[in-house]
Design a protein around this motif. Sequence first.
Motif, PDB file in Angstrom:
ATOM      1  N   MET A 143      28.141 -19.611  31.998  1.00 17.62           N
ATOM      2  CA  MET A 143      27.183 -19.282  30.956  1.00 17.62           C
ATOM      3  C   MET A 143      27.884 -19.289  29.604  1.00 17.62           C
ATOM      4  O   MET A 143      28.922 -18.663  29.447  1.00 17.62           O
ATOM      5  N   PRO A 144      27.374 -19.993  28.638  1.00 14.80           N
ATOM      6  CA  PRO A 144      28.039 -19.985  27.326  1.00 14.80           C
ATOM      7  C   PRO A 144      27.915 -18.612  26.660  1.00 14.80           C
ATOM      8  O   PRO A 144      26.980 -17.862  26.917  1.00 14.80           O
ATOM      9  N   LYS A 145      28.874 -18.315  25.824  1.00 19.45           N
ATOM     10  CA  LYS A 145      28.864 -17.057  25.078  1.00 19.45           C
ATOM     11  C   LYS A 145      27.628 -16.986  24.187  1.00 19.45           C
ATOM     12  O   LYS A 145      27.011 -15.948  24.055  1.00 19.45           O
ATOM     13  N   LEU A 146      27.261 -18.116  23.574  1.00 16.87           N
ATOM     14  CA  LEU A 146      26.082 -18.202  22.718  1.00 16.87           C
ATOM     15  C   LEU A 146      25.242 -19.405  23.117  1.00 16.87           C
ATOM     16  O   LEU A 146      25.765 -20.375  23.657  1.00 16.87           O
ATOM     17  N   GLY A 147      23.974 -19.352  22.807  1.00 16.06           N
ATOM     18  CA  GLY A 147      23.077 -20.460  23.107  1.00 16.06           C
ATOM     19  C   GLY A 147      22.437 -21.017  21.850  1.00 16.06           C
ATOM     20  O   GLY A 147      22.651 -20.524  20.733  1.00 16.06           O
ATOM     21  N   LYS A 148      21.624 -22.034  22.042  1.00 18.32           N
ATOM     22  CA  LYS A 148      20.927 -22.693  20.941  1.00 18.32           C
ATOM     23  C   LYS A 148      20.109 -21.675  20.143  1.00 18.32           C
ATOM     24  O   LYS A 148      19.407 -20.841  20.702  1.00 18.32           O
ATOM     25  N   GLY A 149      20.246 -21.745  18.815  1.00 20.71           N
ATOM     26  CA  GLY A 149      19.493 -20.873  17.927  1.00 20.71           C
ATOM     27  C   GLY A 149      20.145 -19.529  17.666  1.00 20.71           C
ATOM     28  O   GLY A 149      19.737 -18.802  16.762  1.00 20.71           O
ATOM     29  N   GLU A 150      21.170 -19.181  18.451  1.00 26.73           N
ATOM     30  CA  GLU A 150      21.851 -17.909  18.230  1.00 26.73           C
ATOM     31  C   GLU A 150      22.874 -18.060  17.108  1.00 26.73           C
ATOM     32  O   GLU A 150      23.172 -19.177  16.668  1.00 26.73           O
ATOM     33  N   ILE A 151      23.400 -16.925  16.647  1.00 31.45           N
ATOM     34  CA  ILE A 151      24.219 -16.922  15.435  1.00 31.45           C
ATOM     35  C   ILE A 151      25.614 -16.393  15.731  1.00 31.45           C
ATOM     36  O   ILE A 151      25.786 -15.380  16.408  1.00 31.45           O
ATOM     37  N   LEU A 152      26.608 -17.096  15.192  1.00 36.23           N
ATOM     38  CA  LEU A 152      28.009 -16.715  15.296  1.00 36.23           C
ATOM     39  C   LEU A 152      28.519 -16.432  13.892  1.00 36.23           C
ATOM     40  O   LEU A 152      28.328 -17.252  12.990  1.00 36.23           O
ATOM     41  N   ILE A 153      29.164 -15.281  13.724  1.00 37.60           N
ATOM     42  CA  ILE A 153      29.785 -14.945  12.438  1.00 37.60           C
ATOM     43  C   ILE A 153      31.293 -14.973  12.629  1.00 37.60           C
ATOM     44  O   ILE A 153      31.845 -14.211  13.414  1.00 37.60           O
ATOM     45  N   LEU A 154      31.950 -15.898  11.918  1.00 35.87           N
ATOM     46  CA  LEU A 154      33.404 -16.044  11.938  1.00 35.87           C
ATOM     47  C   LEU A 154      33.923 -15.930  10.519  1.00 35.87           C
ATOM     48  O   LEU A 154      33.441 -16.636   9.633  1.00 35.87           O
ATOM     49  N   ASP A 155      34.912 -15.076  10.308  1.00 39.78           N
ATOM     50  CA  ASP A 155      35.510 -14.919   8.983  1.00 39.78           C
ATOM     51  C   ASP A 155      34.446 -14.734   7.901  1.00 39.78           C
ATOM     52  O   ASP A 155      34.487 -15.363   6.842  1.00 39.78           O
ATOM     53  N   LYS A 156      33.439 -13.922   8.218  1.00 40.07           N
ATOM     54  CA  LYS A 156      32.359 -13.548   7.300  1.00 40.07           C
ATOM     55  C   LYS A 156      31.422 -14.700   6.940  1.00 40.07           C
ATOM     56  O   LYS A 156      30.668 -14.607   5.999  1.00 40.07           O
ATOM     57  N   ILE A 157      31.509 -15.801   7.684  1.00 40.52           N
ATOM     58  CA  ILE A 157      30.584 -16.924   7.505  1.00 40.52           C
ATOM     59  C   ILE A 157      29.691 -16.995   8.728  1.00 40.52           C
ATOM     60  O   ILE A 157      30.173 -16.957   9.861  1.00 40.52           O
ATOM     61  N   ALA A 158      28.378 -17.091   8.511  1.00 44.35           N
ATOM     62  CA  ALA A 158      27.410 -17.117   9.608  1.00 44.35           C
ATOM     63  C   ALA A 158      27.018 -18.558   9.927  1.00 44.35           C
ATOM     64  O   ALA A 158      26.725 -19.347   9.030  1.00 44.35           O
ATOM     65  N   TYR A 159      27.006 -18.864  11.233  1.00 46.29           N
ATOM     66  CA  TYR A 159      26.651 -20.193  11.711  1.00 46.29           C
ATOM     67  C   TYR A 159      25.509 -20.079  12.722  1.00 46.29           C
ATOM     68  O   TYR A 159      25.588 -19.269  13.644  1.00 46.29           O
ATOM     69  N   ARG A 160      24.491 -20.910  12.573  1.00 44.70           N
ATOM     70  CA  ARG A 160      23.432 -21.007  13.579  1.00 44.70           C
ATOM     71  C   ARG A 160      23.798 -22.158  14.509  1.00 44.70           C
ATOM     72  O   ARG A 160      24.099 -23.256  14.052  1.00 44.70           O
ATOM     73  N   ILE A 161      23.755 -21.911  15.815  1.00 46.23           N
ATOM     74  CA  ILE A 161      24.139 -22.898  16.822  1.00 46.23           C
ATOM     75  C   ILE A 161      22.970 -23.848  17.074  1.00 46.23           C
ATOM     76  O   ILE A 161      21.868 -23.408  17.413  1.00 46.23           O
ATOM     77  N   GLY A 162      23.214 -25.154  16.935  1.00 48.02           N
ATOM     78  CA  GLY A 162      22.178 -26.159  17.167  1.00 48.02           C
ATOM     79  C   GLY A 162      22.045 -26.523  18.632  1.00 48.02           C
ATOM     80  O   GLY A 162      20.950 -26.656  19.162  1.00 48.02           O
ATOM     81  N   ARG A 163      23.178 -26.716  19.310  1.00 47.67           N
ATOM     82  CA  ARG A 163      23.168 -26.996  20.744  1.00 47.67           C
ATOM     83  C   ARG A 163      24.535 -26.651  21.320  1.00 47.67           C
ATOM     84  O   ARG A 163      25.501 -26.461  20.575  1.00 47.67           O
ATOM     85  N   VAL A 164      24.588 -26.575  22.652  1.00 44.84           N
ATOM     86  CA  VAL A 164      25.806 -26.155  23.332  1.00 44.84           C
ATOM     87  C   VAL A 164      26.133 -27.150  24.442  1.00 44.84           C
ATOM     88  O   VAL A 164      25.242 -27.565  25.185  1.00 44.84           O
ATOM     89  N   GLU A 165      27.412 -27.538  24.527  1.00 49.11           N
ATOM     90  CA  GLU A 165      27.883 -28.408  25.601  1.00 49.11           C
ATOM     91  C   GLU A 165      29.134 -27.792  26.207  1.00 49.11           C
ATOM     92  O   GLU A 165      29.890 -27.100  25.535  1.00 49.11           O
ATOM     93  N   ARG A 166      29.365 -28.067  27.483  1.00 48.14           N
ATOM     94  CA  ARG A 166      30.540 -27.564  28.191  1.00 48.14           C
ATOM     95  C   ARG A 166      31.798 -28.232  27.646  1.00 48.14           C
ATOM     96  O   ARG A 166      31.796 -29.432  27.339  1.00 48.14           O
ATOM     97  N   LEU A 167      32.866 -27.474  27.528  1.00 47.11           N
ATOM     98  CA  LEU A 167      34.166 -27.978  27.102  1.00 47.11           C
ATOM     99  C   LEU A 167      35.128 -27.869  28.278  1.00 47.11           C
ATOM    100  O   LEU A 167      35.368 -26.773  28.790  1.00 47.11           O
ATOM    101  N   ILE A 168      35.631 -29.003  28.725  1.00 48.73           N
ATOM    102  CA  ILE A 168      36.686 -29.055  29.735  1.00 48.73           C
ATOM    103  C   ILE A 168      37.694 -30.067  29.220  1.00 48.73           C
ATOM    104  O   ILE A 168      37.371 -31.229  29.007  1.00 48.73           O
ATOM    105  N   TYR A 169      38.914 -29.619  28.999  1.00 47.99           N
ATOM    106  CA  TYR A 169      39.922 -30.481  28.409  1.00 47.99           C
ATOM    107  C   TYR A 169      41.273 -30.208  29.077  1.00 47.99           C
ATOM    108  O   TYR A 169      41.606 -29.060  29.367  1.00 47.99           O
ATOM    109  N   VAL A 170      42.039 -31.253  29.296  1.00 47.01           N
ATOM    110  CA  VAL A 170      43.384 -31.103  29.857  1.00 47.01           C
ATOM    111  C   VAL A 170      44.407 -31.634  28.852  1.00 47.01           C
ATOM    112  O   VAL A 170      44.214 -32.696  28.253  1.00 47.01           O
ATOM    113  N   GLU A 171      45.474 -30.867  28.655  1.00 44.63           N
ATOM    114  CA  GLU A 171      46.565 -31.251  27.756  1.00 44.63           C
ATOM    115  C   GLU A 171      47.848 -31.344  28.574  1.00 44.63           C
ATOM    116  O   GLU A 171      48.325 -30.341  29.117  1.00 44.63           O
ATOM    117  N   PRO A 172      48.432 -32.538  28.705  1.00 47.85           N
ATOM    118  CA  PRO A 172      49.709 -32.650  29.407  1.00 47.85           C
ATOM    119  C   PRO A 172      50.846 -32.149  28.513  1.00 47.85           C
ATOM    120  O   PRO A 172      50.894 -32.469  27.329  1.00 47.85           O
TER     121      PRO A 172
END
Length: 157
Positions: free
Chosen positions: A1-30
Amino acid sequence: MPKLGKGEILILDKIAYRIGRVERLIYVEPVSLGAGETDKLTDVKNLTPEDAEIYYIEELDWSGPTRHQLQYPRGVPRHTPHGMDVKIREWQCPYTVEVHVKKATFPTLVSDNELANVAITQDVWFYGWMYKDVEIIKADEVESARRAGVRVLEAEA
């Protein structure tokens, strides 16, 4: 389950962002380490969000005789006691973190090879979510959204 979903709001460093859409992140770094090598820095530049994106990393995972520490930004240890220089071992994986990566930035790994006589290439897996089509909104829009029951998360980067 994502921490936030579409339309929800994230505040980082006193800047507010509305989330447009959410996709899974899976990444490998060698990560390639020489025999007994310690404190190798690996900038994870492929985890650099584009414009209108924020990445949320929630877990790290690997299998092998290595230790790793996540820094974001470089030089700032994350999820260690009081920002101490502590590296995570394989038996602690998957290791839970909560890091929001903003555009034009990336995390860094600090890695150790515990094998004194063998070089190793280690795959470190990052799991989380990509918040896409994010838009900056004003404080009055945040308050209006809160009153309407929209979830608002205030977090550190």
